[in-house]
Structures are given as C-alpha cells and as structure tokens.
Scaffold this motif. Structure first.
Motif, PDB file in Angstrom:
ATOM      1  N   ALA A   1      -4.059   3.658  -2.582  1.00  0.00           N
ATOM      2  CA  ALA A   1      -4.139   2.530  -1.656  1.00  0.00           C
ATOM      3  C   ALA A   1      -4.753   1.321  -2.350  1.00  0.00           C
ATOM      4  O   ALA A   1      -4.295   0.179  -2.162  1.00  0.00           O
ATOM      5  CB  ALA A   1      -4.959   2.912  -0.426  1.00  0.00           C
ATOM      6  N   GLN A   2      -5.782   1.545  -3.157  1.00  0.00           N
ATOM      7  CA  GLN A   2      -6.400   0.433  -3.883  1.00  0.00           C
ATOM      8  C   GLN A   2      -5.412  -0.225  -4.838  1.00  0.00           C
ATOM      9  O   GLN A   2      -5.445  -1.446  -5.032  1.00  0.00           O
ATOM     10  CB  GLN A   2      -7.633   0.922  -4.654  1.00  0.00           C
ATOM     11  CG  GLN A   2      -8.828   1.225  -3.777  1.00  0.00           C
ATOM     12  CD  GLN A   2     -10.081   1.502  -4.589  1.00  0.00           C
ATOM     13  OE1 GLN A   2     -10.374   0.789  -5.551  1.00  0.00           O
ATOM     14  NE2 GLN A   2     -10.824   2.530  -4.208  1.00  0.00           N
TER      15      GLN A   2
ATOM     16  N   ALA B   1      -7.870   6.413   4.690  1.00  0.00           N
ATOM     17  CA  ALA B   1      -7.442   6.650   3.310  1.00  0.00           C
ATOM     18  C   ALA B   1      -7.259   5.323   2.574  1.00  0.00           C
ATOM     19  O   ALA B   1      -6.700   5.284   1.486  1.00  0.00           O
ATOM     20  CB  ALA B   1      -6.142   7.456   3.285  1.00  0.00           C
ATOM     21  N   ILE B   2      -7.740   4.244   3.189  1.00  0.00           N
ATOM     22  CA  ILE B   2      -7.508   2.916   2.629  1.00  0.00           C
ATOM     23  C   ILE B   2      -8.264   2.701   1.317  1.00  0.00           C
ATOM     24  O   ILE B   2      -7.937   1.789   0.543  1.00  0.00           O
ATOM     25  CB  ILE B   2      -7.883   1.820   3.662  1.00  0.00           C
ATOM     26  CG1 ILE B   2      -7.240   0.473   3.313  1.00  0.00           C
ATOM     27  CG2 ILE B   2      -9.399   1.676   3.782  1.00  0.00           C
ATOM     28  CD1 ILE B   2      -5.750   0.457   3.453  1.00  0.00           C
ATOM     29  N   ASP B   3      -9.270   3.558   1.051  1.00  0.00           N
ATOM     30  CA  ASP B   3     -10.029   3.410  -0.195  1.00  0.00           C
ATOM     31  C   ASP B   3      -9.598   4.406  -1.273  1.00  0.00           C
ATOM     32  O   ASP B   3     -10.271   4.540  -2.294  1.00  0.00           O
ATOM     33  CB  ASP B   3     -11.521   3.547   0.071  1.00  0.00           C
ATOM     34  CG  ASP B   3     -11.892   4.877   0.722  1.00  0.00           C
ATOM     35  OD1 ASP B   3     -10.978   5.578   1.226  1.00  0.00           O
ATOM     36  OD2 ASP B   3     -13.088   5.213   0.738  1.00  0.00           O
TER      37      ASP B   3
ATOM     38  N   ILE C   1       0.837  -1.201   0.000  1.00  0.00           N
ATOM     39  CA  ILE C   1       0.000   0.000   0.000  1.00  0.00           C
ATOM     40  C   ILE C   1       0.871   1.249   0.000  1.00  0.00           C
ATOM     41  O   ILE C   1       0.697   2.163  -0.816  1.00  0.00           O
ATOM     42  CB  ILE C   1      -0.948  -0.011   1.210  1.00  0.00           C
ATOM     43  CG1 ILE C   1      -1.954  -1.160   1.077  1.00  0.00           C
ATOM     44  CG2 ILE C   1      -1.671   1.332   1.357  1.00  0.00           C
ATOM     45  CD1 ILE C   1      -2.786  -1.402   2.323  1.00  0.00           C
ATOM     46  N   TRP C   2       1.834   1.289   0.894  1.00  0.00           N
ATOM     47  CA  TRP C   2       2.698   2.464   1.012  1.00  0.00           C
ATOM     48  C   TRP C   2       3.578   2.660  -0.219  1.00  0.00           C
ATOM     49  O   TRP C   2       3.774   3.791  -0.668  1.00  0.00           O
ATOM     50  CB  TRP C   2       3.546   2.339   2.272  1.00  0.00           C
ATOM     51  CG  TRP C   2       2.769   2.485   3.549  1.00  0.00           C
ATOM     52  CD1 TRP C   2       1.698   3.314   3.771  1.00  0.00           C
ATOM     53  CD2 TRP C   2       2.992   1.788   4.776  1.00  0.00           C
ATOM     54  NE1 TRP C   2       1.255   3.181   5.061  1.00  0.00           N
ATOM     55  CE2 TRP C   2       2.021   2.252   5.708  1.00  0.00           C
ATOM     56  CE3 TRP C   2       3.914   0.828   5.197  1.00  0.00           C
ATOM     57  CZ2 TRP C   2       1.952   1.793   7.022  1.00  0.00           C
ATOM     58  CZ3 TRP C   2       3.853   0.358   6.503  1.00  0.00           C
ATOM     59  CH2 TRP C   2       2.880   0.829   7.404  1.00  0.00           C
TER      60      TRP C   2
ATOM     61  N   GLY D   1      -0.105   4.897  -1.302  1.00  0.00           N
ATOM     62  CA  GLY D   1      -1.284   4.920  -0.448  1.00  0.00           C
ATOM     63  C   GLY D   1      -0.950   5.138   1.014  1.00  0.00           C
ATOM     64  O   GLY D   1       0.210   5.047   1.426  1.00  0.00           O
ATOM     65  N   GLU D   2      -1.965   5.427   1.790  1.00  0.00           N
ATOM     66  CA  GLU D   2      -1.832   5.589   3.236  1.00  0.00           C
ATOM     67  C   GLU D   2      -2.976   4.840   3.905  1.00  0.00           C
ATOM     68  O   GLU D   2      -4.018   4.595   3.290  1.00  0.00           O
ATOM     69  CB  GLU D   2      -1.891   7.061   3.643  1.00  0.00           C
ATOM     70  CG  GLU D   2      -0.753   7.919   3.117  1.00  0.00           C
ATOM     71  CD  GLU D   2       0.589   7.613   3.770  1.00  0.00           C
ATOM     72  OE1 GLU D   2       0.610   6.905   4.804  1.00  0.00           O
ATOM     73  OE2 GLU D   2       1.618   8.073   3.235  1.00  0.00           O
TER      74      GLU D   2
END
Length: 431
Positions: A234-235, A228-230, A210-211, A215-216
């Motif tokens: 991140a996706q 912020a997973i969506d 993710i990172w 993403g976060e």
C-alpha cells in the motif's frame, strides 16, 4: 439513442422482471405483509432529474397495473441531506419509505442501524440476479447476506487530450510508470497545463494506485476489519500517487486541495493533458473546451497491458425492514433495478448498468462506454463492508494522509501509519 428498443431477444425475455414471486421470511420488523395500499419510495434527486422521473414513472405505472389495489408514491430527496432523512426514517417507521435508493458505501452502516431488510432469499430466486456484476453484488452484501439490489455502477478511467498527444508525439501510457513520465513530458513542453491533474482530496482517484501495487485498504470482514493502508504494498501505491504532486506535473500548493470534481473541471476547461474521471464525468467533459479533442482509455496498471483496479461506485435499491408491504416492496425493488429499467436509465441519465449483459450492449451502442466497461470487466474493488467506513470517510482519513505526504509534513510510512491507527480505531468502535 433508444437502447431499450434494440436489446437482444434473450435480454427482452427477462424484462418483466421477477420470474419467481418473492418468498416471505420473518426478518422484517413489521409483522404485516399487506398486498394492497400505498408504497412509499425515496429516490435521489439528480441534476436534471426529469429523464430519471420519466423512467421511474413508467415502472410505477406498470407495477400498479400488475398489482390491483397497490399505489406507489415516489419522492426525490437531495443526496446531500440523505443521512438525516434516512436516520429519521430508521428511528420512526411511520415516516419511513418502503423502498429507497442509497449509496453503495452506505450499505454496512444501514445494516448495522437495523434499517435494511435481508432479501438474500429473494435475490437468489430472482432470475436476472445471476448476471449481476460481482462487485456490484458485493456492495449489497454484508456478512454473506444481501440487503438490496444494485441499481447502477460507476468507475473511473483515464481521460487524455488527443490534440496534445498528437502535437507532442506522445504514446498513450501503458503502465503507471509511463503515465507519470508522460505527465511530466506534457508539463515540461506545456507549462501552462497540468500533465496529469491529480487531487489530494481525490480518494477514489488515488485508490487504483494502491490496489495496482498490490495494496489493500483493509483486511478481514464483518466486525473484524483491520487497516492495511500501512503495508509495504500500500505504501508503494501511496508513493506512486503522491509523487505526481510537484512543479513537474501538478503543483502541491494548488493540487493538494483538489477533489474529483476539481480535476474534471480542470480537464474539461483545457487546463490538463490527462485526468482520472468517471463515466459520470463524460457529460461535463463534453460540455467543456476539450470537446472533440480527447479520448478515454482504462487507467493502466503496473504491468504493461494491465488495467488498474478501479473503485466500483454507484447506488443500490433496498427495502426497509419496517415495511408492512414486504412482498410488494421486494417486487418493486426488483422492477426498479431490473435489466429493462437499467437500460432505460442508461438512455436517460448515462448510468452504467450493473448487469454484465446489459452493460455489454450499451458499450456496443455508445463507444464512450467501452473503456469503462473494460475497466469493470478487468475487476474492480470496493471499500470495506463495515459501518466504520462512513466514519473513516467523514473524518477524511485518507485525504489527510495524502495531503500530509504531498505537503512534506510527513513521510509515506509515518502518514500511512497514522492513517492506519485512525482506521483501526474506527473499525474497533463498531466491532
């Protein structure tokens, strides 16, 4: 190896720990600051705890010698029952220790519960603190205030089978895309092996994907975190990780339920070509069938030559707000978390130091540390410093998301959206 005997002179100069006496402030719930009496300490019980006890006994002996009239009693508590013990201690100061070890993801929750002492001033005055790894310092910091001292840090890197790579003529992956393709090559050539063993319940093995993709987990700070997973980035990371579950690498029917220990057990038993494991996994791998037939490199990022950000795990040492021995307790905290103690603890237990200079030294002394030190130097990440994280973690929000995707129950966007809602509900409940 006796690292502590070979530390550079510059490092040794600071080993008597506190260059400045702790400054007393008024944020303790006790109005006492007794300079004699008994200090109670809770530390975690490790597998094979005797080497840890020996190091701690040495610190205690020196402390008692330096502080006439002070006595230190150390109790080793099971990690599994720490939540109940600590909660009881916060509710009943008379049963509470003065100093305790705690997991670095527990900081925000303990601060919210009012259990940890604000030691911002003392930490700032401690000369050794300037060499603390930034992410390690972040793990003792809530809303800009410091509530302890980092004790050790743990990160994950890529373990791979040198014999399998040599036999198949494979190059060590330099990007996440190469990691996935190499895993499939191994599986195709050796169907009895997982290419890269992964786990649907292996949250800290998945986070680097993710990172690395930008993403976060969440954004914000304090009581204003938002999931912020969506997000699109991140996706992308979730898709990269969950794409590794399948018959061409690690079958979902088997691997969806794997956690971190399962992946390392499979690798150590010779059932996988690669695995994501920590510095703390080294002993288990060395004791397995792959001893002498593996190597470790940093987990590659998206771009060639980059290192995927790793979760900075580890433990801290803190002082309880209820202590009636504030000055002594803070000094003892600093001695337990000092450069000298961390170097000795690495010798005894393999715990990676949180001080950059000490870590550089142990990497020079023990080659296996190098890829983990490189990972730390490249920049690590941490979970949101919110008391809600404990709830999110306990509710298995992220493992459920990964498992819904790999099982085919939901697409990435839907699973990430549902996870984001659960995370936001948790963040909102503590706001």
């Amino acid at each position: 190896m006796k690292l502590s005997r070979r530390l550079p002179a510059l490092l040794l100069a600071g080993l008597v720990v506190t260059a400045c006496a702790p400054q007393t402030s008024d944020n303790s719930s006790s109005d006492k600051d007794e300079k004699t009496g008994t200090l109670r300490v809770w530390l975690f019980q490790e597998v094979g705890n005797q080497p840890k006890e020996k190091v701690v006994d040495s610190v205690v002996t020196a402390f008692e010698k330096e502080h006439e009239g002070a006595k230190v009693e150390v109790e080793y508590i099971p990690i599994e029952t720490r939540a109940q013990r600590v909660k009881a201690a916060f509710n009943d100061p008379k049963s509470a220790p003065d100093v305790m070890e705690y997991g670095n993801t527990d900081t925000a929750g303990y601060v919210k519960d009012g259990g940890l002492l604000d030691v911002t001033k003392e930490f700032g005055d401690w000369t050794e603190a300037k060499d603390t790894d930034p992410t390690a310092k972040q793990s003792v910091t809530v809303d800009g205030k410091v509530y302890g001292a980092p004790f050790y840090v743990g990160v994950r890197a890529l373990y791979y089978r040198t014999d399998v790579f040599d036999e198949l003529g494979l190059e060590v992956p330099k990007t996440m895309a190469e990691l996935a393709s190499t895993a499939r090559e191994i599986r195709a050539a050796k169907p009895e092996l997982y290419g890269l063993v992964v786990g649907g319940a292996y949250t800290y093995g998945a986070m680097p994907f993710i990172w690395a993709n930008g993403g976060e987990l969440a954004t914000g700070k304090g009581g204003s975190y938002a999931s912020a997973i969506d997000s699109a980035a991140a996706q992308k990371g979730i898709k990269a990780y969950t794409s590794l579950f399948g018959d061409d690498n690690c079958p979902a029917a088997k691997c969806a339920g794997f956690g971190g220990n399962d992946t390392i057990t499979a690798f150590a038993a010779g059932k996988a070509g690669m695995a994501i494991g920590g510095d703390f996994s080294y002993t288990a791998v060395e004791a397995g069938k792959v001893k002498g037939k593996y190597a470790v490199v940093p987990l590659p990022g998206v771009e060639a030559g980059s290192i995927a950000p790793a979760f900075a795990g580890g433990n801290n040492i803190g002082v309880l707000k209820s202590t009636s021995h504030r000055t002594l307790a803070v000094e003892l905290m600093e001695q337990l978390a000092s450069k000298k103690t961390q170097a000795s603890m690495f010798d005894a237990m393999g715990f990676l130091p949180t001080f950059a200079d000490v870590r550089k030294q142990v990497a020079a002394e023990e080659p296996y540390v190098k890829p983990f030190a490189q990972t730390l130097a490249a920049g690590t990440k941490f979970v949101p410093a919110s008391p809600a994280w404990a709830e999110i973690d306990a509710a298995l929000v992220l493992p459920t998301m990964f498992q819904e995707v790999v099982s085919g129950k939901k697409g990435v966007a839907a699973a990430a959206g549902d996870a984001a809602k659960k995370m936001d509900d948790a963040f909102g409940s503590v706001g």
